[in-house]
Design an enzyme around this catalytic site. Structure first.
Site, PDB file in Angstrom:
ATOM      1  N   HIS A  99       0.839  -1.202   0.000  1.00  0.00           N
ATOM      2  CA  HIS A  99       0.000   0.000   0.000  1.00  0.00           C
ATOM      3  C   HIS A  99       0.867   1.241   0.000  1.00  0.00           C
ATOM      4  CE1 HIS A  99       0.637  -1.377   4.141  1.00  0.00           C
ATOM      5  NE2 HIS A  99       0.660  -0.102   4.501  1.00  0.00           N
ATOM      6  N   HIS A 101       0.766   5.104   1.290  1.00  0.00           N
ATOM      7  CA  HIS A 101       0.079   6.085   2.131  1.00  0.00           C
ATOM      8  C   HIS A 101       0.100   7.447   1.433  1.00  0.00           C
ATOM      9  CE1 HIS A 101       0.109   3.924   6.121  1.00  0.00           C
ATOM     10  NE2 HIS A 101       1.096   3.264   5.543  1.00  0.00           N
TER      11      HIS A 101
HETATM   12  P1  5GP Z   1       1.488   0.204   7.515  1.00  0.00           P
HETATM   13  O1  5GP Z   1       1.730   0.355   8.995  1.00  0.00           O
HETATM   14  O2  5GP Z   1       1.461  -1.262   7.127  1.00  0.00           O
HETATM   15  O3  5GP Z   1       2.383   1.027   6.652  1.00  0.00           O
HETATM   16  O4  5GP Z   1       0.040   0.793   7.275  1.00  0.00           O
HETATM   17  C1  5GP Z   1      -1.113   0.076   7.508  1.00  0.00           C
HETATM   18  C2  5GP Z   1      -2.219   1.070   7.701  1.00  0.00           C
HETATM   19  O5  5GP Z   1      -3.444   0.374   7.577  1.00  0.00           O
HETATM   20  C3  5GP Z   1      -2.236   1.752   9.076  1.00  0.00           C
HETATM   21  O6  5GP Z   1      -2.056   3.153   8.898  1.00  0.00           O
HETATM   22  C4  5GP Z   1      -3.595   1.388   9.647  1.00  0.00           C
HETATM   23  O7  5GP Z   1      -4.216   2.471  10.307  1.00  0.00           O
HETATM   24  C5  5GP Z   1      -4.382   0.971   8.429  1.00  0.00           C
HETATM   25  N1  5GP Z   1      -5.392  -0.050   8.685  1.00  0.00           N
HETATM   26  C6  5GP Z   1      -5.218  -1.223   9.343  1.00  0.00           C
HETATM   27  N2  5GP Z   1      -6.367  -1.929   9.341  1.00  0.00           N
HETATM   28  C7  5GP Z   1      -7.274  -1.186   8.656  1.00  0.00           C
HETATM   29  C8  5GP Z   1      -8.647  -1.404   8.318  1.00  0.00           C
HETATM   30  O8  5GP Z   1      -9.263  -2.411   8.637  1.00  0.00           O
HETATM   31  N3  5GP Z   1      -9.257  -0.424   7.589  1.00  0.00           N
HETATM   32  C9  5GP Z   1      -8.606   0.717   7.222  1.00  0.00           C
HETATM   33  N4  5GP Z   1      -9.290   1.609   6.511  1.00  0.00           N
HETATM   34  N5  5GP Z   1      -7.308   0.940   7.522  1.00  0.00           N
HETATM   35  C10 5GP Z   1      -6.662   0.003   8.238  1.00  0.00           C
END
Ligand code: 5GP
Ligand code: ZN
Length: 134
Positions: A99, A101
């Site tokens: 993903h 951001h």
């Molecule tokens: P990472 O930490 O892997 O770079 O980002 C994962 C992101 O996914 C986090 O910012 C977290 O808030 C978001 N996230 C995790 N679970 C969910 C979910 O069920 N729905 C949404 N919309 N965001 C999620």
């Protein structure tokens, strides 16, 4: 059925506030909302992280990042963006479905901190460069 939370959003098994969708990818609001409009762009196909993604999907996604960011700029008045992808736990990746951001910025104390430590006095830049290009 996948255990991946983002695959579940793609398959509408769990709800997501989707702001953009096409055949290749999806953009939806991040639950955490680091700043207003914090959005994730994900491919519909499951890849663990950026290095696994094929070039066509990746280049399409960056165009979608631009479309979504322009919409946030227009509708929410963002003054700038941090566009970030964390890869693996060491870099803070918590969901292992690739993903990107999109973190809109409104002012210097709006909640997001990008920290770049300056180690320029401690490291041998030539040595690092030589390793990379040799
Ligand atoms: P990472 O930490 O892997 O770079 O980002 C994962 C992101 O996914 C986090 O910012 C977290 O808030 C978001 N996230 C995790 N679970 C969910 C979910 O069920 N729905 C949404 N919309 N965001 C999620
Ligand atoms: Zn997935």
């Amino acid at each position: 059925m996948s255990d991946c939370i983002f695959c579940k959003i793609i398959n509408h098994e769990i709800p997501g506030k989707i702001v953009y969708e096409d055949d290749v990818c999806l953009a939806f609001l991040d639950l955490s909302q680091t700043t207003d409009g914090h959005t994730l762009v994900i491919p519909k196909q499951h890849f663990n992280h950026i290095l696994d993604v094929d070039a066509d999907t990746l280049s399409h996604m960056i165009k979608v990042v631009q479309i979504v960011a322009k919409n946030i700029e227009n509708k929410l008045g963002a003054k700038g963006f941090n566009i970030v992808s964390n890869m693996n736990e060491i870099a803070g990746q918590s969901v292992h479905h690739f993903h990107i951001h999109i973190i809109p910025r409104y002012n210097e104390s709006d909640g997001f901190k990008a920290i770049y430590t300056d180690r320029s006095n401690e490291v041998d830049l030539d040595k690092i460069y030589t390793k990379l290009v040799d």
